[in-house]
Design an enzyme around this catalytic site. Sequence first.
Site, PDB file in Angstrom:
ATOM      1  N   LYS A  54      -5.984   7.239   1.857  1.00 41.36           N
ATOM      2  CA  LYS A  54      -5.513   6.181   2.761  1.00 41.36           C
ATOM      3  C   LYS A  54      -4.054   6.404   3.171  1.00 41.36           C
ATOM      4  O   LYS A  54      -3.714   6.303   4.341  1.00 41.36           O
ATOM      5  CB  LYS A  54      -5.636   4.794   2.109  1.00 41.36           C
ATOM      6  CG  LYS A  54      -7.055   4.353   1.813  1.00 41.36           C
ATOM      7  CD  LYS A  54      -7.115   2.883   1.398  1.00 41.36           C
ATOM      8  CE  LYS A  54      -6.395   2.583   0.108  1.00 41.36           C
ATOM      9  NZ  LYS A  54      -6.999   3.218  -1.090  1.00 41.36           N
ATOM     10  N   ARG A  85      -8.083  -6.410  -0.258  1.00 43.53           N
ATOM     11  CA  ARG A  85      -8.762  -5.736  -1.358  1.00 43.53           C
ATOM     12  C   ARG A  85      -9.772  -6.649  -2.051  1.00 43.53           C
ATOM     13  O   ARG A  85     -10.431  -6.228  -2.999  1.00 43.53           O
ATOM     14  CB  ARG A  85      -7.725  -5.317  -2.383  1.00 43.53           C
ATOM     15  CG  ARG A  85      -7.603  -3.782  -2.520  1.00 43.53           C
ATOM     16  CD  ARG A  85      -6.452  -3.548  -3.416  1.00 43.53           C
ATOM     17  NE  ARG A  85      -6.296  -2.308  -4.030  1.00 43.53           N
ATOM     18  CZ  ARG A  85      -5.344  -1.429  -3.682  1.00 43.53           C
ATOM     19  NH1 ARG A  85      -4.619  -1.609  -2.620  1.00 43.53           N
ATOM     20  NH2 ARG A  85      -5.168  -0.363  -4.412  1.00 43.53           N
ATOM     21  N   ARG A 124      -2.199  14.324  -8.295  1.00 46.63           N
ATOM     22  CA  ARG A 124      -1.320  13.825  -7.221  1.00 46.63           C
ATOM     23  C   ARG A 124       0.136  13.730  -7.702  1.00 46.63           C
ATOM     24  O   ARG A 124       0.396  13.272  -8.821  1.00 46.63           O
ATOM     25  CB  ARG A 124      -1.801  12.436  -6.769  1.00 46.63           C
ATOM     26  CG  ARG A 124      -0.879  11.796  -5.729  1.00 46.63           C
ATOM     27  CD  ARG A 124      -1.556  10.732  -4.936  1.00 46.63           C
ATOM     28  NE  ARG A 124      -1.662   9.468  -5.665  1.00 46.63           N
ATOM     29  CZ  ARG A 124      -2.168   8.358  -5.131  1.00 46.63           C
ATOM     30  NH1 ARG A 124      -2.633   8.361  -3.894  1.00 46.63           N
ATOM     31  NH2 ARG A 124      -2.240   7.248  -5.847  1.00 46.63           N
ATOM     32  N   ARG A 151       2.839   8.977 -10.331  1.00 45.20           N
ATOM     33  CA  ARG A 151       2.839   7.517 -10.410  1.00 45.20           C
ATOM     34  C   ARG A 151       2.310   7.082 -11.775  1.00 45.20           C
ATOM     35  O   ARG A 151       1.403   7.699 -12.313  1.00 45.20           O
ATOM     36  CB  ARG A 151       1.930   6.937  -9.312  1.00 45.20           C
ATOM     37  CG  ARG A 151       2.629   6.799  -7.984  1.00 45.20           C
ATOM     38  CD  ARG A 151       1.705   6.415  -6.858  1.00 45.20           C
ATOM     39  NE  ARG A 151       0.761   5.355  -7.170  1.00 45.20           N
ATOM     40  CZ  ARG A 151      -0.066   4.814  -6.266  1.00 45.20           C
ATOM     41  NH1 ARG A 151      -0.025   5.236  -5.005  1.00 45.20           N
ATOM     42  NH2 ARG A 151      -0.913   3.868  -6.602  1.00 45.20           N
ATOM     43  N   ARG A 204      -8.966   1.616 -12.127  1.00 44.80           N
ATOM     44  CA  ARG A 204      -8.739   1.309 -10.703  1.00 44.80           C
ATOM     45  C   ARG A 204     -10.037   1.519  -9.919  1.00 44.80           C
ATOM     46  O   ARG A 204     -10.337   0.776  -8.984  1.00 44.80           O
ATOM     47  CB  ARG A 204      -7.612   2.182 -10.133  1.00 44.80           C
ATOM     48  CG  ARG A 204      -6.241   1.752 -10.629  1.00 44.80           C
ATOM     49  CD  ARG A 204      -5.182   2.801 -10.374  1.00 44.80           C
ATOM     50  NE  ARG A 204      -4.892   2.985  -8.962  1.00 44.80           N
ATOM     51  CZ  ARG A 204      -4.319   4.087  -8.459  1.00 44.80           C
ATOM     52  NH1 ARG A 204      -4.018   5.091  -9.249  1.00 44.80           N
ATOM     53  NH2 ARG A 204      -4.079   4.159  -7.181  1.00 44.80           N
TER      54      ARG A 204
HETATM   55  P1  AMP Z   1      -2.129   1.267  -4.042  1.00 44.75           P
HETATM   56  O1  AMP Z   1      -0.882   2.058  -3.837  1.00 44.75           O
HETATM   57  O2  AMP Z   1      -2.680   0.708  -2.774  1.00 44.75           O
HETATM   58  O3  AMP Z   1      -3.158   2.031  -4.842  1.00 44.75           O
HETATM   59  O4  AMP Z   1      -1.723  -0.014  -4.922  1.00 44.75           O
HETATM   60  C1  AMP Z   1      -1.167   0.131  -6.224  1.00 44.75           C
HETATM   61  C2  AMP Z   1      -1.430  -1.116  -7.043  1.00 44.75           C
HETATM   62  O5  AMP Z   1      -0.795  -2.243  -6.412  1.00 44.75           O
HETATM   63  C3  AMP Z   1      -2.889  -1.516  -7.178  1.00 44.75           C
HETATM   64  O6  AMP Z   1      -3.540  -0.825  -8.241  1.00 44.75           O
HETATM   65  C4  AMP Z   1      -2.757  -3.015  -7.461  1.00 44.75           C
HETATM   66  O7  AMP Z   1      -2.317  -3.248  -8.786  1.00 44.75           O
HETATM   67  C5  AMP Z   1      -1.616  -3.417  -6.541  1.00 44.75           C
HETATM   68  N1  AMP Z   1      -2.108  -3.794  -5.189  1.00 44.75           N
HETATM   69  C6  AMP Z   1      -1.864  -3.158  -4.003  1.00 44.75           C
HETATM   70  N2  AMP Z   1      -2.445  -3.790  -2.978  1.00 44.75           N
HETATM   71  C7  AMP Z   1      -3.077  -4.865  -3.521  1.00 44.75           C
HETATM   72  C8  AMP Z   1      -3.888  -5.907  -2.979  1.00 44.75           C
HETATM   73  N3  AMP Z   1      -4.170  -5.980  -1.653  1.00 44.75           N
HETATM   74  N4  AMP Z   1      -4.390  -6.840  -3.831  1.00 44.75           N
HETATM   75  C9  AMP Z   1      -4.107  -6.811  -5.147  1.00 44.75           C
HETATM   76  N5  AMP Z   1      -3.377  -5.840  -5.726  1.00 44.75           N
HETATM   77  C10 AMP Z   1      -2.853  -4.868  -4.926  1.00 44.75           C
END
Ligand code: AMP
Length: 207
Positions: A14, A87, A121, A154, A165
């Site tokens: 993404k 999400r 990554r 990360r 996740r």
């Molecule tokens: P990402 O970089 O999109 O994988 O987001 C990293 C982390 O941020 C996720 O594993 C969640 O803990 C939190 N997060 C990001 N976007 C959301 C969302 N829309 N709803 C809830 N948690 C989120």
Amino acid sequence: MTRVALLGPPGAGKGTLAKRMIETWGFTHLSTGDILRDEVARGTDLGVAAKGAMDAGELVSDDIIIGMIRGRIESANKGYLLDGFPRTVAQAEALETISELEAVISISLSRDEVVRRLTARRVCSQCGKIFNLAFQPPANPGVCDACGGKLIQRDDDKEDVIQNRYDVYASSTAPLIDFYRKRGLLHEVDGSEGSGKAFEAVAGLLG
Ligand code: AMP
């Protein structure tokens, strides 16, 4: 189209796809993950409230996320690319009260491939450029090709957190595929062939 959301499991590509899309079409990029990581790095109240869930690979509460993103969506009047939001069905329903999406791009990737990609990554600690030790390594180990910054892993790209996740994606986020299919907004893209192919597919849909 100017109001687009990206859906997909962690590691589906993404972030990389979003970067190319904003370079090409000039959307405002709204990544809830990036916004949250910035809040955590700055030690804000929001960052403190979100960090535990993020480190465990769980979702941050819908109330926090919707409160955080609402104003940003409302002010992106030239259009936006949502990356990592919505999400959950509750977030998607809240979004419908804020703005009307024109397209949702769902990138698919199997659990095995998600784990393989994410454990390899690395992200530049300065400019955010994404590398992969397996198929897109930097020219010099540990150093960003673009800005010379230090590459880091990360905290949530460790294998046990990745598995969690993926489970969270399957139970909370995957139902959005049907949600948007029913509304006639869904476009599906195969993420297994890499970001170049995924971008070509998206360009065919939106271009
Ligand atoms: P990402 O970089 O999109 O994988 O987001 C990293 C982390 O941020 C996720 O594993 C969640 O803990 C939190 N997060 C990001 N976007 C959301 C969302 N829309 N709803 C809830 N948690 C989120």
